[in-house]
Scaffold this motif. Structure first.
Motif, PDB file in Angstrom:
ATOM      1  N   LEU A 216       0.816  -1.219   0.000  1.00 53.23           N
ATOM      2  CA  LEU A 216       0.000   0.000   0.000  1.00 53.23           C
ATOM      3  C   LEU A 216       0.844   1.260   0.000  1.00 53.23           C
ATOM      4  CD1 LEU A 216      -2.766  -0.918   2.585  1.00 53.23           C
ATOM      5  CD2 LEU A 216      -3.085  -0.537   0.150  1.00 53.23           C
ATOM      6  N   LEU A 217       1.930   1.251   0.765  1.00 47.24           N
ATOM      7  CA  LEU A 217       2.665   2.484   1.028  1.00 47.24           C
ATOM      8  C   LEU A 217       3.935   2.614   0.215  1.00 47.24           C
ATOM      9  CD1 LEU A 217       2.334   2.375   4.912  1.00 47.24           C
ATOM     10  CD2 LEU A 217       1.143   3.939   3.406  1.00 47.24           C
ATOM     11  N   GLY A 218       4.395   1.508  -0.380  1.00 47.18           N
ATOM     12  CA  GLY A 218       5.681   1.571  -1.043  1.00 47.18           C
ATOM     13  C   GLY A 218       6.810   1.650  -0.033  1.00 47.18           C
ATOM     14  N   ASN A 219       7.919   2.260  -0.419  1.00 48.74           N
ATOM     15  CA  ASN A 219       9.106   2.268   0.443  1.00 48.74           C
ATOM     16  C   ASN A 219       9.032   3.359   1.514  1.00 48.74           C
ATOM     17  OD1 ASN A 219       9.976   0.301  -1.235  1.00 48.74           O
ATOM     18  ND2 ASN A 219      11.622   1.469  -2.166  1.00 48.74           N
ATOM     19  N   ARG A 220       7.896   3.521   2.062  1.00 59.24           N
ATOM     20  CA  ARG A 220       7.762   4.529   3.123  1.00 59.24           C
ATOM     21  C   ARG A 220       7.900   3.834   4.458  1.00 59.24           C
ATOM     22  NH1 ARG A 220       2.428   7.330   1.078  1.00 59.24           N
ATOM     23  NH2 ARG A 220       2.482   8.290   3.113  1.00 59.24           N
ATOM     24  N   TRP A 221       9.156   3.536   4.770  1.00 56.04           N
ATOM     25  CA  TRP A 221       9.439   2.705   5.937  1.00 56.04           C
ATOM     26  C   TRP A 221       9.033   3.383   7.223  1.00 56.04           C
ATOM     27  CZ3 TRP A 221       9.907  -1.597   3.689  1.00 56.04           C
ATOM     28  CH2 TRP A 221      10.598  -1.718   2.482  1.00 56.04           C
ATOM     29  N   ALA A 222       9.190   4.681   7.268  1.00 52.89           N
ATOM     30  CA  ALA A 222       8.813   5.391   8.490  1.00 52.89           C
ATOM     31  C   ALA A 222       7.315   5.261   8.747  1.00 52.89           C
ATOM     32  CB  ALA A 222       9.212   6.859   8.375  1.00 52.89           C
ATOM     33  N   ALA A 223       6.539   5.323   7.677  1.00 51.43           N
ATOM     34  CA  ALA A 223       5.089   5.179   7.839  1.00 51.43           C
ATOM     35  C   ALA A 223       4.745   3.771   8.285  1.00 51.43           C
ATOM     36  CB  ALA A 223       4.391   5.518   6.534  1.00 51.43           C
ATOM     37  N   ILE A 224       5.435   2.786   7.707  1.00 47.09           N
ATOM     38  CA  ILE A 224       5.191   1.400   8.112  1.00 47.09           C
ATOM     39  C   ILE A 224       5.597   1.206   9.568  1.00 47.09           C
ATOM     40  CG2 ILE A 224       5.806  -0.996   7.667  1.00 47.09           C
ATOM     41  CD1 ILE A 224       6.245  -0.212   4.738  1.00 47.09           C
ATOM     42  N   ALA A 225       6.694   1.858   9.956  1.00 50.19           N
ATOM     43  CA  ALA A 225       7.168   1.720  11.333  1.00 50.19           C
ATOM     44  C   ALA A 225       6.162   2.286  12.326  1.00 50.19           C
ATOM     45  CB  ALA A 225       8.520   2.413  11.492  1.00 50.19           C
ATOM     46  N   LYS A 226       5.397   3.298  11.884  1.00 47.73           N
ATOM     47  CA  LYS A 226       4.399   3.859  12.792  1.00 47.73           C
ATOM     48  C   LYS A 226       3.286   2.852  13.071  1.00 47.73           C
ATOM     49  CE  LYS A 226       5.199   8.676  11.613  1.00 47.73           C
ATOM     50  NZ  LYS A 226       4.751   9.835  10.829  1.00 47.73           N
ATOM     51  N   ILE A 227       3.073   1.958  12.111  1.00 47.89           N
ATOM     52  CA  ILE A 227       2.072   0.919  12.301  1.00 47.89           C
ATOM     53  C   ILE A 227       2.597  -0.149  13.254  1.00 47.89           C
ATOM     54  CG2 ILE A 227       0.768  -0.861  11.087  1.00 47.89           C
ATOM     55  CD1 ILE A 227       1.072   1.125   8.617  1.00 47.89           C
ATOM     56  N   MET A 228       3.928  -0.298  13.280  1.00 47.45           N
ATOM     57  CA  MET A 228       4.561  -1.292  14.145  1.00 47.45           C
ATOM     58  C   MET A 228       5.457  -0.537  15.120  1.00 47.45           C
ATOM     59  SD  MET A 228       5.588  -3.846  11.052  1.00 47.45           S
ATOM     60  CE  MET A 228       6.122  -5.176  12.092  1.00 47.45           C
ATOM     61  N   PRO A 229       4.900   0.013  16.170  1.00 45.81           N
ATOM     62  CA  PRO A 229       5.611   0.966  17.007  1.00 45.81           C
ATOM     63  C   PRO A 229       6.854   0.424  17.698  1.00 45.81           C
ATOM     64  CG  PRO A 229       3.532   0.323  18.012  1.00 45.81           C
ATOM     65  CD  PRO A 229       3.531  -0.236  16.628  1.00 45.81           C
ATOM     66  N   ASN A 230       6.969  -0.884  17.842  1.00 43.19           N
ATOM     67  CA  ASN A 230       8.132  -1.430  18.532  1.00 43.19           C
ATOM     68  C   ASN A 230       9.290  -1.739  17.591  1.00 43.19           C
ATOM     69  OD1 ASN A 230       6.867  -1.321  21.030  1.00 43.19           O
ATOM     70  ND2 ASN A 230       5.927  -3.334  20.742  1.00 43.19           N
ATOM     71  N   ARG A 231       9.071  -1.516  16.298  1.00 43.98           N
ATOM     72  CA  ARG A 231      10.122  -1.756  15.315  1.00 43.98           C
ATOM     73  C   ARG A 231      10.562  -0.426  14.719  1.00 43.98           C
ATOM     74  NH1 ARG A 231      12.322  -6.873  15.740  1.00 43.98           N
ATOM     75  NH2 ARG A 231      10.696  -8.455  15.789  1.00 43.98           N
ATOM     76  N   THR A 232      11.845  -0.307  14.428  1.00 45.38           N
ATOM     77  CA  THR A 232      12.326   0.915  13.812  1.00 45.38           C
ATOM     78  C   THR A 232      12.201   0.826  12.300  1.00 45.38           C
ATOM     79  OG1 THR A 232      14.599   0.189  13.508  1.00 45.38           O
ATOM     80  CG2 THR A 232      14.012   1.057  15.670  1.00 45.38           C
ATOM     81  N   ASP A 233      12.146   1.986  11.683  1.00 43.67           N
ATOM     82  CA  ASP A 233      12.068   1.981  10.225  1.00 43.67           C
ATOM     83  C   ASP A 233      13.294   1.327   9.616  1.00 43.67           C
ATOM     84  OD1 ASP A 233      13.729   3.953  11.066  1.00 43.67           O
ATOM     85  OD2 ASP A 233      13.074   5.466   9.637  1.00 43.67           O
ATOM     86  N   ASN A 234      14.438   1.532  10.268  1.00 41.77           N
ATOM     87  CA  ASN A 234      15.666   0.914   9.770  1.00 41.77           C
ATOM     88  C   ASN A 234      15.583  -0.609   9.824  1.00 41.77           C
ATOM     89  OD1 ASN A 234      18.100   1.731   8.581  1.00 41.77           O
ATOM     90  ND2 ASN A 234      19.248   1.211  10.425  1.00 41.77           N
ATOM     91  N   ASP A 235      15.051  -1.134  10.910  1.00 42.73           N
ATOM     92  CA  ASP A 235      14.908  -2.583  11.042  1.00 42.73           C
ATOM     93  C   ASP A 235      13.972  -3.132   9.967  1.00 42.73           C
ATOM     94  OD1 ASP A 235      16.623  -3.227  13.017  1.00 42.73           O
ATOM     95  OD2 ASP A 235      15.159  -3.218  14.630  1.00 42.73           O
ATOM     96  N   ILE A 236      12.864  -2.442   9.797  1.00 45.95           N
ATOM     97  CA  ILE A 236      11.879  -2.906   8.812  1.00 45.95           C
ATOM     98  C   ILE A 236      12.474  -2.847   7.412  1.00 45.95           C
ATOM     99  CG2 ILE A 236       9.654  -2.357   7.781  1.00 45.95           C
ATOM    100  CD1 ILE A 236       8.806  -1.340  10.583  1.00 45.95           C
ATOM    101  N   LYS A 237      13.174  -1.781   7.146  1.00 46.15           N
ATOM    102  CA  LYS A 237      13.802  -1.628   5.830  1.00 46.15           C
ATOM    103  C   LYS A 237      14.841  -2.721   5.599  1.00 46.15           C
ATOM    104  CE  LYS A 237      16.561   1.838   5.591  1.00 46.15           C
ATOM    105  NZ  LYS A 237      17.034   3.233   5.554  1.00 46.15           N
ATOM    106  N   ASN A 238      15.685  -2.935   6.590  1.00 40.56           N
ATOM    107  CA  ASN A 238      16.713  -3.962   6.441  1.00 40.56           C
ATOM    108  C   ASN A 238      16.100  -5.347   6.252  1.00 40.56           C
ATOM    109  OD1 ASN A 238      19.004  -2.334   6.615  1.00 40.56           O
ATOM    110  ND2 ASN A 238      19.020  -2.397   8.841  1.00 40.56           N
ATOM    111  N   HIS A 239      15.120  -5.640   7.062  1.00 37.04           N
ATOM    112  CA  HIS A 239      14.504  -6.964   6.978  1.00 37.04           C
ATOM    113  C   HIS A 239      13.812  -7.148   5.624  1.00 37.04           C
ATOM    114  CE1 HIS A 239      12.995 -10.721   8.554  1.00 37.04           C
ATOM    115  NE2 HIS A 239      11.762 -10.400   8.197  1.00 37.04           N
ATOM    116  N   SER A 240      13.187  -6.089   5.171  1.00 35.21           N
ATOM    117  CA  SER A 240      12.520  -6.184   3.877  1.00 35.21           C
ATOM    118  C   SER A 240      13.523  -6.420   2.768  1.00 35.21           C
ATOM    119  CB  SER A 240      11.723  -4.906   3.615  1.00 35.21           C
ATOM    120  OG  SER A 240      11.064  -4.979   2.380  1.00 35.21           O
ATOM    121  N   HIS A 241      14.636  -5.681   2.804  1.00 35.25           N
ATOM    122  CA  HIS A 241      15.647  -5.832   1.764  1.00 35.25           C
ATOM    123  C   HIS A 241      16.315  -7.202   1.815  1.00 35.25           C
ATOM    124  CE1 HIS A 241      16.214  -1.209   1.251  1.00 35.25           C
ATOM    125  NE2 HIS A 241      15.270  -1.697   0.474  1.00 35.25           N
TER     126      HIS A 241
END
Length: 259
Positions: free
Chosen positions: A43-68
């Motif tokens: 839905l959001l594309g590479n907007r990791w910060a927005a995704i991180a807001k949905i998962m408050p205990n994860r950082t955008d960096n973590d989500i980005k790294n894990h996704s990559h």
DNA sequence: AACCTTCGCAACCGCAAGGAT
DNA sequence: CATCCTTGCGGTTGCGAAGGT
């Protein structure tokens, strides 16, 4: 001033939100978390910060790294384009020897969507993409005209998908249409989808195409905003109800938390 | 055991936006 | 109004660990 640290101020600033901040959840991502990332990335594309807001205990960096590092490969293995989240069935070439269409990749995902018919060069080779575009047209027109609420749009699209498909028009550039007719090479992705109704919808635009990274913003309802790409993700051949519910969920999130 | 490759994670970099001066 | 500084973000790189040959 570095206060004895071998780090610049910016590094120290990043260290806090990415590592030191209390409450950060570390360790492996659960399957549920991965599912959330995949669905919201669609839905959001590479907007990791927005995704991180949905998962408050994860950082955008973590989500980005894990996704990559993990999720992209997993999607590719499943025959899904990690950027568009569409099954990779929409591109083919003509074999120079046999002059038969070559399906570049096939989806292992079992969907009920109509599939590519490579033997017919005069019909749309990507039913899924074009149907998405047509649905986008319909939704965009309804939203931009503000004639219909989301419930009305939902009812129309989900109750009469075939009619929606038949009635709406997809604008494909003449170059691609020509190539489709010639059957030499055809590749449809969301960059080729350009609609007049989409253009009417746009309040700000830098291009006339939709893509995962283009920041099209459209006025929606009062002062809240929605991205046409999010609407594009509605594909009634692909778990339409789930997509719609997820979109509505995101839209409410967008109003409350993400705007 | 030594070397090479792959993977995961933390950090770095550049850019843009907004506020302060 | 211009400039500087801070902050936030996404893309990319560096590096150590683990696994394979």
């Amino acid at each position: 001033m570095r206060k004895g640290l071998q780090r610049c101020g910016k590094s120290c600033r990043l260290r806090w939100p990415n590592y030191l901040r209390p409450g950060i959840k570390r360790g492996n991502f659960t399957p549920q978390e991965e599912e959330v990332i995949i669905r919201f990335h669609s839905l959001l594309g590479n907007r990791w910060a927005a995704i991180a807001k949905i998962m408050p205990n994860r950082t955008d960096n973590d989500i980005k790294n894990h996704s990559h590092s993990c999720l992209k490969k997993r999607l590719v293995r499943s025959g899904i384009d990690p950027m568009t989240h569409e099954p990779v069935v929409n591109a083919y070439r003509i074999d120079p020897i046999t002059h038969e269409p070559i399906v570049k990749a096939t989806s292992s995902a079992t969907t009920s969507s109509p599939t590519l018919t490579p033997s017919s060069s005069t019909t749309s080779p990507s039913f899924s993409s074009t149907s998405s575009a047509r649905l986008l047209n319909r939704l965009a027109a309804g939203i931009s005209s503000r004639k219909h609420g989301l419930d009305r749009i939902k009812n129309v699209i989900l109750s009469e998908p075939r009619q929606a498909f038949e009635e709406d028009k997809l604008m494909i550039s003449s170059k691609e249409e020509e190539e489709e007719v010639n059957g030499c090479f055809m590749e449809i992705d969301d960059n080729l989808i350009s609609t007049t109704s989409l253009e009417e919808l746009l309040c700000e635009s830098t291009t006339t195409t939709t893509s995962t990274t283009t920041g099209f913003m459209a006025a929606f309802d009062d002062c809240s905003l929605v991205e046409p790409y999010d609407v594009y993700q509605y594909d009634f051949y692909h778990e339409a109800d789930d997509q719609l519910d997820l979109f509505l969920e995101f839209h409410s999130l967008g109003q409350e938390d993400l705007s």
